[in-house]
Scaffold this motif. Structure first.
Motif, PDB file in Angstrom:
ATOM      1  N   PHE A 156      -9.800   1.253   3.624  1.00 29.24           N
ATOM      2  CA  PHE A 156      -8.656   0.874   3.367  1.00 29.24           C
ATOM      3  C   PHE A 156      -7.525   0.819   2.906  1.00 29.24           C
ATOM      4  O   PHE A 156      -6.095   0.858   2.979  1.00 29.24           O
ATOM      5  N   GLY A 157      -8.614   1.385   1.345  1.00 29.29           N
ATOM      6  CA  GLY A 157      -7.473   1.941   0.495  1.00 29.29           C
ATOM      7  C   GLY A 157      -7.181   3.199   0.426  1.00 29.29           C
ATOM      8  O   GLY A 157      -5.738   3.762   0.012  1.00 29.29           O
ATOM      9  N   ASP A 158      -7.309   3.903   1.321  1.00 22.00           N
ATOM     10  CA  ASP A 158      -6.652   5.397   1.878  1.00 22.00           C
ATOM     11  C   ASP A 158      -5.373   5.173   1.945  1.00 22.00           C
ATOM     12  O   ASP A 158      -4.329   5.951   1.647  1.00 22.00           O
ATOM     13  N   ASN A 159      -5.304   4.059   2.454  1.00 21.24           N
ATOM     14  CA  ASN A 159      -3.558   3.739   3.800  1.00 21.24           C
ATOM     15  C   ASN A 159      -3.144   2.499   2.828  1.00 21.24           C
ATOM     16  O   ASN A 159      -1.825   2.325   2.888  1.00 21.24           O
ATOM     17  N   LEU A 160      -3.228   1.941   1.184  1.00 19.41           N
ATOM     18  CA  LEU A 160      -2.746   1.340   0.528  1.00 19.41           C
ATOM     19  C   LEU A 160      -1.447   1.915  -0.011  1.00 19.41           C
ATOM     20  O   LEU A 160      -1.158   3.523  -0.036  1.00 19.41           O
ATOM     21  N   PHE A 161      -0.418   0.829   0.360  1.00 20.37           N
ATOM     22  CA  PHE A 161       1.288   1.193   0.426  1.00 20.37           C
ATOM     23  C   PHE A 161       1.260   2.260   1.280  1.00 20.37           C
ATOM     24  O   PHE A 161       1.714   3.713   0.886  1.00 20.37           O
ATOM     25  N   ARG A 162       0.783   2.765   1.982  1.00 20.97           N
ATOM     26  CA  ARG A 162       1.294   4.345   3.217  1.00 20.97           C
ATOM     27  C   ARG A 162       2.297   4.935   2.918  1.00 20.97           C
ATOM     28  O   ARG A 162       2.625   5.975   2.187  1.00 20.97           O
ATOM     29  N   ASP A 163       3.783   4.022   2.857  1.00 19.31           N
ATOM     30  CA  ASP A 163       4.561   4.112   3.928  1.00 19.31           C
ATOM     31  C   ASP A 163       5.297   4.834   1.783  1.00 19.31           C
ATOM     32  O   ASP A 163       6.083   4.935   2.036  1.00 19.31           O
ATOM     33  N   TRP A 164       5.032   3.946   1.081  1.00 23.37           N
ATOM     34  CA  TRP A 164       5.400   4.304  -0.421  1.00 23.37           C
ATOM     35  C   TRP A 164       5.170   5.313  -1.195  1.00 23.37           C
ATOM     36  O   TRP A 164       5.125   5.788  -1.760  1.00 23.37           O
ATOM     37  N   ARG A 165       4.041   6.380  -0.557  1.00 19.44           N
ATOM     38  CA  ARG A 165       2.989   6.745  -1.372  1.00 19.44           C
ATOM     39  C   ARG A 165       3.013   8.769  -0.104  1.00 19.44           C
ATOM     40  O   ARG A 165       2.566   9.007  -1.519  1.00 19.44           O
ATOM     41  N   TYR A 166       3.054   8.435   0.561  1.00 19.02           N
ATOM     42  CA  TYR A 166       2.898   9.492   1.559  1.00 19.02           C
ATOM     43  C   TYR A 166       4.278   9.662   2.509  1.00 19.02           C
ATOM     44  O   TYR A 166       4.675   8.448   2.568  1.00 19.02           O
ATOM     45  N   ASN A 167       5.117  10.866   2.464  1.00 19.58           N
ATOM     46  CA  ASN A 167       6.185  10.960   3.291  1.00 19.58           C
ATOM     47  C   ASN A 167       4.944  11.646   4.505  1.00 19.58           C
ATOM     48  O   ASN A 167       3.481  11.486   4.836  1.00 19.58           O
ATOM     49  N   ASN A 168       6.456  12.028   5.827  1.00 15.97           N
ATOM     50  CA  ASN A 168       5.883  11.150   7.350  1.00 15.97           C
ATOM     51  C   ASN A 168       4.722  12.883   7.227  1.00 15.97           C
ATOM     52  O   ASN A 168       3.689  12.515   8.040  1.00 15.97           O
ATOM     53  N   ASP A 169       5.135  14.208   6.631  1.00  9.74           N
ATOM     54  CA  ASP A 169       3.457  15.265   6.917  1.00  9.74           C
ATOM     55  C   ASP A 169       2.736  14.872   5.890  1.00  9.74           C
ATOM     56  O   ASP A 169       1.901  15.520   5.649  1.00  9.74           O
TER      57      ASP A 169
END
Lengths: 467, 199
Positions: B40-53
């Motif tokens: 689950f750590g891989d997606n911590l703060f997913r949308d603040w941390r990664y762009n759509n790509d």
């Protein structure tokens, strides 16, 4: 017999304390436990790892809702991860002897819709589920709140959780609600007054004639949103409206059991001299149809108002500015007239029959705006059947809307019902957090009337103008 | 699930000076589809941390290598929203053992303690001081002593005490959990259930 005056909350809480731990939480007994596919699988794995079982399987009820499609439910679920979660719920329920209303079952629907609908939810009970909107069931005078997966495992294995008793708050709303002001507007108004964290640490009792005169559906909408101001839950004293709603439902007590239960339920009210840690009083006449403009449910305003100026806030200016930037709005501008791309009616907040009646009251004789995509999602199959029986389906079809199948849908967008990035959705759900309805989505929370007004005009519209 | 015992933690910290960080930001719903607690750590703060790509957003703090450590420092009202324990799992699995804020949402706070994360609530003023110290020097270390219930800015010794009930504190220090406690009192629960007038 205690001579201390107590609140409704005290009466129900204290009757469920198995043990008080000094300088610690209470060991708190749970009467009814709902589970769904998302927050239960890891709890079942935990049982397995410890080699322990389910203590009272007859008190846990499983339904699939969060991660289910809202079209073509008769076909296999396409997403393998979602299908796997649904299968896990089915298998775990079968293994431990838990009632399971899976996809396709006529009782299936959103957990907080089907629980009350089938008479599982009753006054004086303690009810939990791995979902924060479990507070919904407080509408019946139950103590109901959301729990984490570790606690789901606790309830499965021991029918108890470890909870410190929250502080007590009462919110009184008295007077007469204005035209087109619905229970959703009442709750959005309260949350805007208290802020998104204003009731954190408290359990709320809603009192006053506005709630006394409200239907069970309306009370559920209000209690549902308690978590959005940080409260663990909210509750309303049971009365004739409550008893009439429950009577005759499948899991409701029958015969002599009904009489015993009813006698107990009638004792469930706050004593006149009981005190609260905090109390608020609001006037019904001050409440307008509400809409949110920001990224938490406390960022709501009356539809005739302007978006507040950052300079008028007590603090948190940078967070506020970040929020408006995300929404693409400016301070001091009106919400009326803003273009709407999507409309969503449904969810555990506003997915009951009364909500669709309200929606239809505005849609009737009008047409859906061409550029609006509307998702009309009943909270359960029972609601879906009512929509059809009452002719609401025909009104919707006539106006160019399609009815989908039950589930949580675009409220949290776990399934395919996602609002695209940058698009605006008027939504009857409960959260307007960034990306809640899909990455980049922009949510305007509102009532079913406001949603209907937006769906037929294509812009944010005061529903009073259409009634 | 067993977790690491918590006694004294000295670490640098990752600052996130945003208020009302909700659980949908901590982990968006579309990443809750697993049936096991893994990654689950891989997606911590997913949308603040990664762009759509899926490319990292350079301006997000977790993508800035000067900020590291086992302590996450967040703005007021951290963890509001959903009851998803996945939010606490994501924070733990990423490597944090402690979250510091001036106010926490209830369910998040309970979930955190249940899985071995210590939520430390400090005053608004102390939170500001921590943010300023990290901004001035990302190598700033904090020490959190659970037995003493104190949090200290090591550079200048500035310190505050924090609250936690004795039962939960004992659990965290010893790595105990509530399920063990409840299993040990099942007979009491059984007789409590039997004595209820309405089942």
């Amino acid at each position: 017999m205690s001579n201390t005056a107590s609140t409704l909350f005290d009466k129900v809480w204290d009757a469920h304390v198995v043990r008080q731990i000094e300088d610690g939480p209470d060991v708190f007994f749970i009467d009814r436990h709902f589970i769904h596919e998302v927050t239960s699988p890891v709890a079942f794995l935990g049982l397995q790892a410890r080699g322990i079982g389910v203590m009272f399987p007859e008190h846990t009820f499983a339904t699939a809702d969060h991660n289910t499609p809202t079209i073509n439910q008769h076909l296999p679920v396409a997403d393998p991860l979602s299908a796997n979660q649904l299968l896990a719920l089915e298998q775990n329920s079968a293994k431990y002897g838990i009632s399971h209303w899976g996809l396709g079952n006529p009782k299936n629907g959103i957990v907080h819709v089907v629980g009350p609908e089938n008479g599982i939810t009753q006054p004086g009970m303690t009810i939990v589920c791995g979902d924060s909107h479990t507070s919904t069931h407080g509408a019946f005078g139950a103590i109901a709140f959301g729990i984490g997966t570790s606690e789901v495992e606790m309830v499965l294995s021991s029918q108890c959780i470890m909870q410190p008793k929250p502080k007590k708050m009462r919110i009184n709303v008295n007077g007469v609600l204005g035209k087109a002001v619905t229970p959703k507007d009442v709750t959005l108004y309260i949350i805007a007054q208290l802020t998104t964290a204003g009731a954190t640490g408290y359990f709320v009792e809603y009192a006053g004639d506005v709630f006394e005169n409200m239907s069970m559906e309306g009370r559920m909408t209000v209690c549902n949103m308690s978590i959005e101001m940080g409260a663990r839950g909210g509750m309303i004293a049971p009365d004739e409206t409550t008893f009439n709603y429950i009577k005759g439902r499948e899991k409701a007590p029958k015969g002599a059991d009904w009489d015993t239960a009813l006698a107990y339920w009638k004792t469930l009210k706050t004593d006149a001299t009981a005190s609260f840690d905090k109390e608020y009083n609001f006037n019904a006449a001050d409440i307008e149809p509400m809409i949110t403009y920001g990224t938490n449910p406390g960022m709501g305003m009356g539809i005739s108002h302007l978006i507040p100026k950052a300079a008028e806030l007590a603090g948190g200016v940078s967070t506020y500015e970040k929020s408006l930037k995300y929404m693409g709005f400016e301070e001091d501008e009106p919400m009326i007239g803003k273009k709407v791309d999507y409309v969503f009616i449904g969810s555990c907040t506003n997915g009951r029959i009364e909500d669709f009646r309200a929606f239809a009251s505005i849609v009737k004789g009008r047409k859906k705006a061409d550029h609006v995509t509307a998702w009309i999602v009943p909270g359960s199959h029972i609601v879906e059947a009512q929509i059809k029986e009452e002719g609401i389906f025909d009104i919707l079809t006539e106006a160019g809307f399609q009815l989908r199948q039950p589930g949580c849908s675009a409220c949290l967008a776990m399934n395919d019902d996602k609002i695209p990035a940058g698009k605006y959705a008027v939504s009857t759900s409960n959260r307007n957090f960034e990306g809640r309805q899909g990455p980049g989505s922009r949510t305007l929370l509102a009532s079913p009337l406001m949603a209907a007004a937006a769906a037929v005009t294509g812009v944010v519209t005061d529903p009073r103008d259409l009634l | 699930m067993a977790y690491d015992k918590f006694t004294v933690l000295t670490s640098t910290a990752v600052p996130l000076p945003i208020e009302n960080v909700d659980t949908d930001q901590i982990i968006p719903a579309r990443f809750l589809k697993a049936t096991e607690r893994k990654n689950f750590g891989d997606n911590l703060f997913r949308d603040w941390r990664y762009n759509n790509d899926d490319s990292p957003k350079q301006d997000f703090v977790l993508n800035n290598s000067i900020y590291t450590g086992k302590i996450l420092v967040g703005g007021r009202n951290f963890g509001s929203g959903s009851s998803r324990e996945h939010a606490a799992w994501a924070i733990y699995d990423y490597g944090f053992r402690c979250v510091v804020s001036s106010f926490f949402a209830d369910i998040f706070k309970g979930n955190s303690i249940n899985i071995g994360i210590l939520p430390v609530q400090v005053s608004e003023a102390f939170l500001e001081e921590i943010f300023r110290a990290i901004e001035a020097d990302p190598a700033t270390e904090l020490t959190i002593d659970l037995a003493a219930q104190t949090i200290t800015l090591n550079a200048n010794g500035s310190q505050e005490s924090f609250d936690i009930n004795g039962y939960k504190k004992n659990n965290l220090i010893n790595g105990f959990d509530d399920i063990d406690y409840l299993q040990a009192m099942k007979e009491n629960i059984q007789s409590f259930a039997a004595s209820k007038p309405i089942k």
